[in-house]
Design a protein around this motif. Structure first.
Motif, PDB file in Angstrom:
ATOM      1  N   ASN A  39       4.989  -7.378  -1.966  1.00 38.91           N
ATOM      2  CA  ASN A  39       6.795  -6.983  -2.072  1.00 38.91           C
ATOM      3  C   ASN A  39       7.597  -6.613  -1.473  1.00 38.91           C
ATOM      4  OD1 ASN A  39       5.127  -7.556  -5.041  1.00 38.91           O
ATOM      5  ND2 ASN A  39       6.478  -8.847  -4.895  1.00 38.91           N
ATOM      6  N   ASP A  40       8.116  -7.272  -0.990  1.00 39.71           N
ATOM      7  CA  ASP A  40       9.586  -6.302  -0.264  1.00 39.71           C
ATOM      8  C   ASP A  40      10.634  -5.840  -1.508  1.00 39.71           C
ATOM      9  OD1 ASP A  40      11.971  -7.383  -1.068  1.00 39.71           O
ATOM     10  OD2 ASP A  40      10.903  -9.398   0.994  1.00 39.71           O
ATOM     11  N   LYS A  41      11.340  -4.305  -0.663  1.00 36.65           N
ATOM     12  CA  LYS A  41      12.290  -4.240  -0.923  1.00 36.65           C
ATOM     13  C   LYS A  41      13.274  -4.474  -2.438  1.00 36.65           C
ATOM     14  CE  LYS A  41      11.308   0.126   0.928  1.00 36.65           C
ATOM     15  NZ  LYS A  41      10.421  -0.398   1.774  1.00 36.65           N
ATOM     16  N   SER A  42      13.509  -5.668  -2.054  1.00 32.82           N
ATOM     17  CA  SER A  42      14.336  -6.413  -3.273  1.00 32.82           C
ATOM     18  C   SER A  42      13.748  -6.886  -4.119  1.00 32.82           C
ATOM     19  CB  SER A  42      14.837  -8.042  -2.164  1.00 32.82           C
ATOM     20  OG  SER A  42      13.799  -8.859  -1.997  1.00 32.82           O
ATOM     21  N   ALA A  43      12.469  -7.104  -4.257  1.00 33.11           N
ATOM     22  CA  ALA A  43      11.856  -6.989  -5.519  1.00 33.11           C
ATOM     23  C   ALA A  43      12.308  -6.295  -7.032  1.00 33.11           C
ATOM     24  CB  ALA A  43      10.486  -6.828  -5.405  1.00 33.11           C
ATOM     25  N   ASP A  64       8.529   3.387  -2.592  1.00 29.53           N
ATOM     26  CA  ASP A  64       8.648   2.518  -0.765  1.00 29.53           C
ATOM     27  C   ASP A  64       7.911   1.146  -1.100  1.00 29.53           C
ATOM     28  OD1 ASP A  64       8.946   2.176   1.366  1.00 29.53           O
ATOM     29  OD2 ASP A  64       8.389   4.286   2.098  1.00 29.53           O
ATOM     30  N   ILE A  65       8.280   0.271  -2.050  1.00 25.90           N
ATOM     31  CA  ILE A  65       7.877  -1.084  -2.739  1.00 25.90           C
ATOM     32  C   ILE A  65       7.317  -1.618  -0.713  1.00 25.90           C
ATOM     33  CG2 ILE A  65       8.258  -2.950  -3.420  1.00 25.90           C
ATOM     34  CD1 ILE A  65       8.740  -0.898  -5.095  1.00 25.90           C
ATOM     35  N   GLY A  66       6.121  -2.093  -0.134  1.00 23.57           N
ATOM     36  CA  GLY A  66       6.099  -2.729   1.162  1.00 23.57           C
ATOM     37  C   GLY A  66       5.265  -1.707   2.026  1.00 23.57           C
ATOM     38  N   LEU A  67       5.877  -0.282   1.592  1.00 21.04           N
ATOM     39  CA  LEU A  67       5.254   0.135   2.041  1.00 21.04           C
ATOM     40  C   LEU A  67       4.197   2.210   1.445  1.00 21.04           C
ATOM     41  CD1 LEU A  67       7.782   0.491   5.145  1.00 21.04           C
ATOM     42  CD2 LEU A  67       5.447   0.275   5.631  1.00 21.04           C
ATOM     43  N   ARG A  68       3.299   1.697   0.591  1.00 17.23           N
ATOM     44  CA  ARG A  68       3.744   2.114  -0.686  1.00 17.23           C
ATOM     45  C   ARG A  68       2.713   3.690   0.053  1.00 17.23           C
ATOM     46  NH1 ARG A  68      -0.008  -1.166  -4.521  1.00 17.23           N
ATOM     47  NH2 ARG A  68      -2.019  -0.872  -2.950  1.00 17.23           N
TER      48      ARG A  68
END
Lengths: 188, 264
Positions: B92-96, B40-44
């Motif tokens: 980062n966000d999910k697209s990373a 959960d990139i950005g919302l760990r």
């Protein structure tokens, strides 16, 4: 051939081609020829043969397509002809057929029969609790408090132009033309 | 060779992260070497639930972009030697992250671990695709609510298109009295709609929230209903056959007496 009086009723004729095939343009031309020169109107042209493609489309249109799967939320199953689904349609899932829809399972989602305008299509399910039923361009929503019913079938009531539900066993009375073979003869 | 299991649900807030943390803990208790991956990139959150937030130096994006090795980013749990966490990035966000990147990391980790549990973000977009990419198996978490069952159904449909084994179901946050009174979907109804194999049921328990806020997975405590449920699921993952937990309150002789005399 000019002895036919001008005001006389045109004579309707039927052209039999035997085992010959003519295209739609040729058909038009033939009709035109008759219409211009004599007092004949071509009623219909009968041929013993049709194009292979037409036959295949025709077969496709009347065949029952069998699927054995669960249609889950977000999934859409599109079918040409009749659909026989062995499995459930879950809420949020959708099945669409140009012909009839028969579901051996639980219909909880949306079913759309006769999607290209065939108003005589029916939707039958072993367990019927759909979010929506659509037949041709008529849409019906299930009542908000509905537990659903076993072995039910939805079809368009011609007098009210609305989708009504009945037991599958009663369908033979209202839709005796359902069986594929008979329908083929009618279409032919 | 390890096994990668993705824990997913579609809907948010049904307990994916809690389930991941607790199954990881339970498997570690059974002396398996386990790696938890937060995607959960950005919302760990997984690091917080495990109480490892202050130990993070590198994260999964650092590994993907080759700023460090996977072994450097991995955090060893403070309670077990066989439980590790690969945290998500918060900036980062999910697209990373890409599915290819995930497959690469997981195949590298498989040689070192018995189980790799992947915590999937909510939704069906990029984050879900990343999380599912490297997985061999999937666990779908749902609660006995219509909305959550609907989303689980959608997710199962998407998982069926992936190249993984048929998913198993965990029903979380069961309130027994509401199920009995018919105010909640019961287990049979959920199973009828989703028609996949059930691997466990977890009762709704205040202790879970308490434990989560202390950064200590509930599975660590031996006696609560929820911890037994998670341990049972872990044993089922290992292939043991464990009967489903009976969620009924134990009725003691005194309770019966009280009932007879109308006190309660």
């Amino acid at each position: 051939m000019n002895y036919i009086a001008e005001n006389e009723q045109p004579i309707r004729i039927r052209v039999e081609l035997g085992n010959r095939y003519i295209s739609t343009q040729q058909e038009e031309k033939l009709k035109e020829m008759f219409a211009n020169q004599q007092n004949f109107i071509v009623d219909h042209i009968i041929s013993n043969v049709i194009l292979k493609q037409t036959a295949l489309d025709w077969k496709d249109d009347t065949a029952i397509k069998l699927y054995n799967k669960i249609i889950r939320s977000g999934q859409v199953l599109n079918v040409i002809g009749d659909l026989l689904l062995i499995g459930d349609v879950n809420p949020g899932g959708k099945v669409v057929a140009t012909g009839n829809i028969y579901i051996l399972g639980h219909l909880r989602g949306v079913a759309h029969a006769g999607s290209d305008g065939n108003k005589s299509s029916v939707i039958a399910a072993s367990y019927m609790s759909p979010t929506q039923l659509r037949i041709s361009d008529i849409i019906s929503r299930s009542p908000d408090e509905n537990a659903g019913g076993m072995m039910e079938c939805g079809f368009i009531d011609p007098s009210s132009d609305q989708i009504i539900m009945d037991r599958i066993s009663h369908l033979a009375r209202t839709r005796s033309d359902l069986s594929v073979f008979e329908r083929r003869i009618i279409n032919g | 060779m390890g096994e990668a299991i993705v824990i997913t649900s579609g809907k948010g807030g049904v307990g994916k992260t809690t389930t991941t943390a607790n199954l990881g803990t339970s498997l570690a208790l059974l002396e398996k070497k386990v790696c938890l991956i937060d995607t959960d990139i950005g919302l760990r959150n997984l690091d917080v639930v495990l109480g490892l937030e202050n130990r993070i130096i590198y994260d999964i994006i650092d590994v993907v972009e080759e700023r460090c090795k996977a072994s450097q980013a991995m955090i060893k749990d403070k309670r077990f030697d066989c439980l590790y966490l690969l945290p998500a990035a918060q900036t980062n966000d999910k697209s990373a992250l890409t599915p290819e990147g995930m497959i690469e990391i997981i195949s590298e980790l498989k040689s070192d671990f018995d189980y790799i549990l992947i915590d999937c973000p909510a939704g069906i977009e990029q984050g879900f695709k990343n999380a599912v990419a490297g997985a061999d198996k999937a666990l779908v978490v749902t609660t006995p609510e219509k909305s959550s069952v609907r989303d689980a159904d959608r997710i199962i449909g998407l998982l069926e298109q992936e190249d993984i084994e048929p998913p198993n179901l965990i029903i979380n946050r069961i309130r027994n009295h509401m199920m009995k009174s018919g105010d909640m979907l019961d287990i049979d109804e959920i199973m009828q709609i989703l028609s996949i194999d059930l691997i466990g049921i977890v009762a709704d328990d205040d202790e879970v929230i308490k434990a989560t806020n202390h950064g200590e997975p509930i599975a660590f405590q031996p006696n609560t209903k929820a911890s037994i449920a998670y341990r049972n699921i872990a044993r089922r993952i290992l292939g043991e056959s464990v009967p489903l937990q009976n969620l009924d309150q134990k009725v003691t002789f005194i309770d019966k007496l009280k009932k007879v005399f109308g006190k309660n």
